[in-house]
Structures are given as structure tokens and as C-alpha cells.
Design an enzyme around this catalytic site. Sequence first.
Site, PDB file in Angstrom:
ATOM      1  CG  ASP A  13     -51.822 -38.437  -8.032  1.00 21.56           C
ATOM      2  OD1 ASP A  13     -53.229 -38.351  -7.997  1.00 21.56           O
ATOM      3  OD2 ASP A  13     -51.389 -38.338  -8.952  1.00 21.56           O
ATOM      4  CG  ASP A  34     -56.999 -32.112  -2.403  1.00 23.47           C
ATOM      5  OD1 ASP A  34     -56.129 -31.262  -3.202  1.00 23.47           O
ATOM      6  OD2 ASP A  34     -58.172 -31.609  -2.460  1.00 23.47           O
ATOM      7  CB  SER A  49     -52.081 -31.107 -16.839  1.00 22.83           C
ATOM      8  OG  SER A  49     -52.781 -32.428 -17.413  1.00 22.83           O
ATOM      9  CD  GLU A  68     -49.628 -24.574 -22.669  1.00 20.06           C
ATOM     10  OE1 GLU A  68     -50.829 -23.943 -22.294  1.00 20.06           O
ATOM     11  OE2 GLU A  68     -49.970 -25.709 -23.190  1.00 20.06           O
ATOM     12  CE  LYS A 126     -47.735 -26.053 -14.166  1.00 20.88           C
ATOM     13  NZ  LYS A 126     -47.668 -27.211 -13.083  1.00 20.88           N
ATOM     14  CE  LYS A 136     -53.473 -32.638 -21.234  1.00 21.74           C
ATOM     15  NZ  LYS A 136     -52.530 -33.051 -20.160  1.00 21.74           N
ATOM     16  N   PRO A 175     -60.789 -34.085 -34.389  1.00 19.20           N
ATOM     17  CG  PRO A 175     -61.278 -33.973 -32.109  1.00 19.20           C
ATOM     18  CD  PRO A 175     -60.920 -34.761 -33.138  1.00 19.20           C
ATOM     19  CG  HIS A 229     -55.310 -22.665 -30.459  1.00 15.82           C
ATOM     20  ND1 HIS A 229     -55.750 -23.692 -31.482  1.00 15.82           N
ATOM     21  CD2 HIS A 229     -54.260 -23.400 -29.741  1.00 15.82           C
ATOM     22  CE1 HIS A 229     -54.994 -24.611 -31.335  1.00 15.82           C
ATOM     23  NE2 HIS A 229     -54.104 -24.442 -30.375  1.00 15.82           N
TER      24      HIS A 229
HETATM   25  P1  NAD Z   1     -51.768 -35.155 -15.433  1.00 12.44           P
HETATM   26  O1  NAD Z   1     -53.161 -34.315 -15.714  1.00 12.44           O
HETATM   27  O2  NAD Z   1     -51.367 -36.315 -16.435  1.00 12.44           O
HETATM   28  O3  NAD Z   1     -51.281 -35.788 -13.836  1.00 12.44           O
HETATM   29  C1  NAD Z   1     -51.944 -34.659 -12.974  1.00 12.44           C
HETATM   30  C2  NAD Z   1     -51.661 -35.443 -11.758  1.00 12.44           C
HETATM   31  O4  NAD Z   1     -52.006 -34.945 -10.637  1.00 12.44           O
HETATM   32  C3  NAD Z   1     -52.684 -36.833 -11.564  1.00 12.44           C
HETATM   33  O5  NAD Z   1     -52.436 -37.944 -11.132  1.00 12.44           O
HETATM   34  C4  NAD Z   1     -53.841 -36.111 -10.769  1.00 12.44           C
HETATM   35  O6  NAD Z   1     -54.463 -37.210 -10.024  1.00 12.44           O
HETATM   36  C5  NAD Z   1     -52.967 -35.202  -9.608  1.00 12.44           C
HETATM   37  N1  NAD Z   1     -53.780 -34.230  -9.125  1.00 12.44           N
HETATM   38  C6  NAD Z   1     -54.359 -33.355  -9.628  1.00 12.44           C
HETATM   39  N2  NAD Z   1     -55.063 -32.455  -8.618  1.00 12.44           N
HETATM   40  C7  NAD Z   1     -54.310 -32.852  -7.550  1.00 12.44           C
HETATM   41  C8  NAD Z   1     -54.672 -32.458  -6.034  1.00 12.44           C
HETATM   42  N3  NAD Z   1     -55.360 -31.500  -5.734  1.00 12.44           N
HETATM   43  N4  NAD Z   1     -54.017 -33.276  -5.367  1.00 12.44           N
HETATM   44  C9  NAD Z   1     -53.093 -34.038  -5.394  1.00 12.44           C
HETATM   45  N5  NAD Z   1     -52.926 -34.560  -6.760  1.00 12.44           N
HETATM   46  C10 NAD Z   1     -53.701 -33.965  -7.834  1.00 12.44           C
HETATM   47  O7  NAD Z   1     -50.601 -34.139 -15.854  1.00 12.44           O
HETATM   48  P2  NAD Z   1     -49.058 -34.274 -16.695  1.00 12.44           P
HETATM   49  O8  NAD Z   1     -49.309 -34.018 -17.975  1.00 12.44           O
HETATM   50  O9  NAD Z   1     -48.387 -35.179 -16.222  1.00 12.44           O
HETATM   51  O10 NAD Z   1     -48.316 -32.915 -16.106  1.00 12.44           O
HETATM   52  C11 NAD Z   1     -47.759 -33.131 -14.830  1.00 12.44           C
HETATM   53  C12 NAD Z   1     -47.112 -31.749 -14.452  1.00 12.44           C
HETATM   54  O11 NAD Z   1     -46.405 -31.345 -15.633  1.00 12.44           O
HETATM   55  C13 NAD Z   1     -47.968 -30.462 -14.291  1.00 12.44           C
HETATM   56  O12 NAD Z   1     -47.686 -29.837 -13.357  1.00 12.44           O
HETATM   57  C14 NAD Z   1     -48.196 -29.785 -15.727  1.00 12.44           C
HETATM   58  O13 NAD Z   1     -48.269 -28.471 -15.597  1.00 12.44           O
HETATM   59  C15 NAD Z   1     -46.540 -30.071 -16.162  1.00 12.44           C
HETATM   60  N6  NAD Z   1     -46.385 -30.089 -17.598  1.00 12.44           N
HETATM   61  C16 NAD Z   1     -46.967 -31.126 -18.518  1.00 12.44           C
HETATM   62  C17 NAD Z   1     -46.457 -30.866 -19.589  1.00 12.44           C
HETATM   63  C18 NAD Z   1     -47.451 -31.936 -20.742  1.00 12.44           C
HETATM   64  O14 NAD Z   1     -46.947 -31.820 -21.972  1.00 12.44           O
HETATM   65  N7  NAD Z   1     -48.205 -32.807 -20.334  1.00 12.44           N
HETATM   66  C19 NAD Z   1     -45.710 -30.216 -20.396  1.00 12.44           C
HETATM   67  C20 NAD Z   1     -44.676 -29.335 -19.386  1.00 12.44           C
HETATM   68  C21 NAD Z   1     -45.216 -29.334 -17.952  1.00 12.44           C
HETATM   69  O1  DAU Z   2     -46.652 -26.832 -23.838  1.00 13.46           O
HETATM   70  C1  DAU Z   2     -46.810 -27.853 -22.644  1.00 13.46           C
HETATM   71  C2  DAU Z   2     -48.311 -27.928 -22.429  1.00 13.46           C
HETATM   72  O2  DAU Z   2     -48.692 -28.852 -23.662  1.00 13.46           O
HETATM   73  C3  DAU Z   2     -48.691 -28.521 -21.078  1.00 13.46           C
HETATM   74  O3  DAU Z   2     -48.386 -27.705 -20.223  1.00 13.46           O
HETATM   75  C4  DAU Z   2     -50.106 -28.902 -20.874  1.00 13.46           C
HETATM   76  O4  DAU Z   2     -50.161 -29.478 -19.638  1.00 13.46           O
HETATM   77  C5  DAU Z   2     -50.268 -30.079 -21.991  1.00 13.46           C
HETATM   78  O5  DAU Z   2     -51.642 -30.348 -22.003  1.00 13.46           O
HETATM   79  C6  DAU Z   2     -50.051 -29.399 -23.377  1.00 13.46           C
HETATM   80  O6  DAU Z   2     -50.964 -28.409 -23.864  1.00 13.46           O
HETATM   81  P1  DAU Z   2     -51.371 -28.286 -25.168  1.00 13.46           P
HETATM   82  O7  DAU Z   2     -52.704 -27.340 -25.108  1.00 13.46           O
HETATM   83  O8  DAU Z   2     -50.439 -27.667 -26.128  1.00 13.46           O
HETATM   84  O9  DAU Z   2     -51.983 -29.656 -25.693  1.00 13.46           O
HETATM   85  P2  DAU Z   2     -52.970 -30.448 -26.319  1.00 13.46           P
HETATM   86  O10 DAU Z   2     -52.569 -32.013 -26.569  1.00 13.46           O
HETATM   87  O11 DAU Z   2     -54.204 -30.170 -25.431  1.00 13.46           O
HETATM   88  O12 DAU Z   2     -52.927 -29.756 -27.603  1.00 13.46           O
HETATM   89  C7  DAU Z   2     -51.905 -29.653 -28.667  1.00 13.46           C
HETATM   90  C8  DAU Z   2     -52.121 -28.923 -29.650  1.00 13.46           C
HETATM   91  O13 DAU Z   2     -53.284 -29.662 -30.593  1.00 13.46           O
HETATM   92  C9  DAU Z   2     -52.796 -27.601 -29.389  1.00 13.46           C
HETATM   93  O14 DAU Z   2     -52.417 -26.755 -30.591  1.00 13.46           O
HETATM   94  C10 DAU Z   2     -54.108 -27.913 -29.347  1.00 13.46           C
HETATM   95  C11 DAU Z   2     -54.701 -28.856 -30.586  1.00 13.46           C
HETATM   96  N1  DAU Z   2     -55.645 -29.908 -30.408  1.00 13.46           N
HETATM   97  C12 DAU Z   2     -55.810 -30.501 -29.242  1.00 13.46           C
HETATM   98  C13 DAU Z   2     -56.876 -31.263 -29.135  1.00 13.46           C
HETATM   99  C14 DAU Z   2     -56.896 -32.132 -27.692  1.00 13.46           C
HETATM  100  C15 DAU Z   2     -56.540 -29.934 -31.714  1.00 13.46           C
HETATM  101  O15 DAU Z   2     -56.449 -29.636 -32.636  1.00 13.46           O
HETATM  102  N2  DAU Z   2     -57.482 -31.151 -31.487  1.00 13.46           N
HETATM  103  C16 DAU Z   2     -57.789 -31.618 -30.075  1.00 13.46           C
HETATM  104  O16 DAU Z   2     -58.573 -32.493 -29.872  1.00 13.46           O
END
Ligand code: NAD
Ligand code: DAU
Length: 377
Positions: free
Chosen positions: A35, A61, A87, A137, A187, A222, A238, A317
Amino acid sequence: MNDCILISGGAGFIGSHVVRLFVTKYPETLILNVDKLTYAGNLKNLSDIENRKNYKFLKADIVDPEEMKRIIRENKVTGIIHLAAESHVDRSISDPFTFAKTNVLGTLSLLAAAKEFWETLPEKYEDKLFYHVSTDEVYGALEITTPEGGQAPFRTSASSENNVAYGTDFFVEETKYDPHSPYSASKASSDHFVRAYHDTYGLPTIITNCSNNYGPYQFPEKLIPLFINNILNNKPLPVYGKGENVRDWLYVEDHARAIDLIFHKGKPGETYNIGGFNEWRNIDLIKTIIKTVDRLTGKPEGSSNHLITFVTDRPGHDMRYAIDSRKLQRELGWEPSLQFEEGIEKTVKWYLDNPEWVNEITSGNYQQYYEQMYKNR
Ligand code: NAD
Ligand code: DAU
């Protein structure tokens, strides 16, 4: 140690749950967390397992192909679970280049490094796997076509008690890619490179596309952790647009369990969708969070409703995401373990019990942990 599994992005939200599960469940396998520790990486997410003998952390990296080749060769990596990525959709709107670099070039550099090392081995690709963690997404946006309160056609144990489907169509594994944000475009592009490595070079790959995750250790930018934290600090919430967008929520530990199952039992070359049939309109989810935080902090129900503030919508959005995960249920028998109302309660309690985790992020102190704990190891 028998094998070495490299987990990229293991210091992030989902990655830390995957690392914890693998380190605990497979004591004879070395779990190598690679990481870069961007703003989203926090080694404190793993402080409970950081001294286990089958766990190793390397700050690196993924965009650097030579570094990835060296790490994979020196540690004799036999499996890769690739989560490292930028992400957050809002950040991708203001800085798309970083997303293209990390998500596309970073994935390509890991693919190339895995291919190069595995091809030097006598058994080549046998018992090797490049597992790419992607998102729903990439499929684009679904429309809201059913009236509020519409009957959900499918349920799992993750579905909310009041399970509603906001449309009649769902993302399946064959759904055509149609990304809209710079994040989802990056992605989607990384998914295409993974498939290209499978189809062109025969690299054993699996891709999973998961819906929105929630739970402990999610970075407070998030929706769910940001809103929990703002309610606790009496700050505005917000809500983008009218709050009518729909997301499909899955508890993060259920995602980690699905990754474990698919990593060990999935078929190379395949794609699996992961989700719990648990759709929520943002505004309804937000009211549930408010209700839960108010109750658990001893305030009268709904007393934080006044914090809801409608703000300008996120550009581009996506209206609705909804994953059809029946292939995973049918072929590998996966079922989520946690019903949504329980998952939200557990998540709010975790943030209430761990205020120092959030405070260290908001103060920036979490980024010094690596210097103190790892620099001279
Ligand atoms: P996150 O942003 O919490 O974590 C990402 C991690 O990747 C961090 O630890 C960061 O330091 C590391 N990273 C970023 N750039 C890097 C680089 N260049 N080299 C090495 N490490 C690096 O993300 P998350 O929410 O845990 O998501 C993880 C994975 O799952 C992502 O690929 C995301 O697209 C996917 N995903 C997330 C969600 C969600 O809801 N969070 C849903 C579906 C898929
Ligand atoms: O669907 C999977 C994805 O879910 C992952 O691939 C992404 O990494 C993860 O960030 C997430 O994306 P979203 O854009 O759906 O998540 P987020 O938490 O940013 O927003 C969830 C919903 O809430 C979206 O419709 C936008 C809205 N939102 C978000 C924020 C941060 C708000 O209304 N206000 C806010 O301040």
C-alpha cells in the site's frame, strides 16, 4: 509459510477487512499488504493483527512496474488480490488524472509484474490467480421505474426488513459497461486490462463487481461515516440534489467473505457480481442513520433531522445502482451474513466506540503511524 498472497490497498477500508480475514484464517500463508498509504491508507486499521507472523507490510506505489516486479519476485507471490485504487467519486471529478494513473496504470503494472514472474516458474500459471476488485459503477446507472414501496423481487439476508426495489432491472455480469464518472471510467478501463491479460496471455484472472460497502474503518468522506461524524458534531449533512438517488448497500465483512470464497473457489476467467439486494434511497438511509445515532446517544428520536441540508447535486450523479448477485449465490453458495438494520446499528456503534480513530484522521495524525511503527523494521 506455504504461499504468499499479495493484497494491494490493504491499509484502506475494504482492504483492511480482507487482510484481517486472510491473516486470521490462513496462518500458514504469508499475507503481504502492499500500500502506498495515500490519504485513504491507514495502518491503524490493522493494528490488531500487525504483529502476526504471517503478516507483512510494504509501503509501495502500484504505479511503479519495476517495484511491483521486485516485490512479487522477492516474495514469491502466488496470488494477488488487487484493491488499491483511488475510490472516491467526488475526488475523481476534481482530479481525474490521479484516478487514471492509479487505477489504470497501477492495475496494468501489477498485471505485467504478475505475468513476468509467473512465466519464469516451471509450473507457470498453475495455482496462480490475479483477483481484481471492481465496482458496480462500471455498469452505469439504472432508472427508477417502480413507485416507492415497490415489491422487491429478490431477497438475501442482507436485505432491509422493508426491502424495496426501485426498478425492475438489475446489473448482471453481462451488462454492457457504461461508466459516467472519471472514477468509474478508470475502474472500467482497469477491468478491460484485466480481461485483456486473461484473453491475450492466459493470465488466470477473476473480476468481481461489488455494490456500495459500509462498516468500520470507512474513511469519513463517504456518505455513511461522514454523516455519522457530522451528526455527532452537530454539523450540516450535505444531501446531494433531492436525495432521491438509490444505492445498494452491503456490510464490508460480507464483501470480504465473498472475496475469500471467490479467491479459493471461483473460476478463472469469470466475473462475479457481489451485492445483497438491499436498495436504499439516500434520503431514507440518511433518516435511518439519524434515528440510529440519536437513539444510541440518548437524544430524542429525529432531533438531528434539522441538520439535513440539500446542496447542489454531484455532476453526472448516477441515479440508481442495483446488483444482481444470484450467479454468486447459485454457483458458489455465497449469502451475506448480516441484515441491513443490524449492520447499520453495528456501524454506528463502532464509530461511537472509536472516536479517536476519526479524530486522528481529521487531525491528520494517522499519517505518522507508519513512521513510528514501520520505518525501521
Ligand atoms: P479506500 O480508498 O478506502 O482504500 C484504497 C487503498 O489503496 C488505500 O489504502 C490507499 O493508500 C491505497 N492506494 C491508493 N493508491 C495507491 C497506489 N498508487 N499504490 C498502492 N496503494 C494505493 O478504498 P476502498 O473503499 O477500500 O475500496 C477498495 C477497492 O474496492 C477499490 O478498488 C474500489 O474501487 C473497490 N470498491 C469499493 C467499494 C466501496 O463501496 N468502497 C465498492 C465496490 C468496489
Ligand atoms: O457502488 C460502489 C461504489 O460506492 C464504490 O465503487 C466507490 O468506491 C464508493 O465510494 C461508493 O461510491 P458512491 O459515490 O456511491 O459513494 P458515496 O459514499 O460517495 O455516496 C453515496 C451516495 O450519497 C451517492 O448517491 C452520493 C450521495 N452523497 C454522498 C456524499 C459524500 C451525498 O448526498 N452527500 C455526500 O456528502
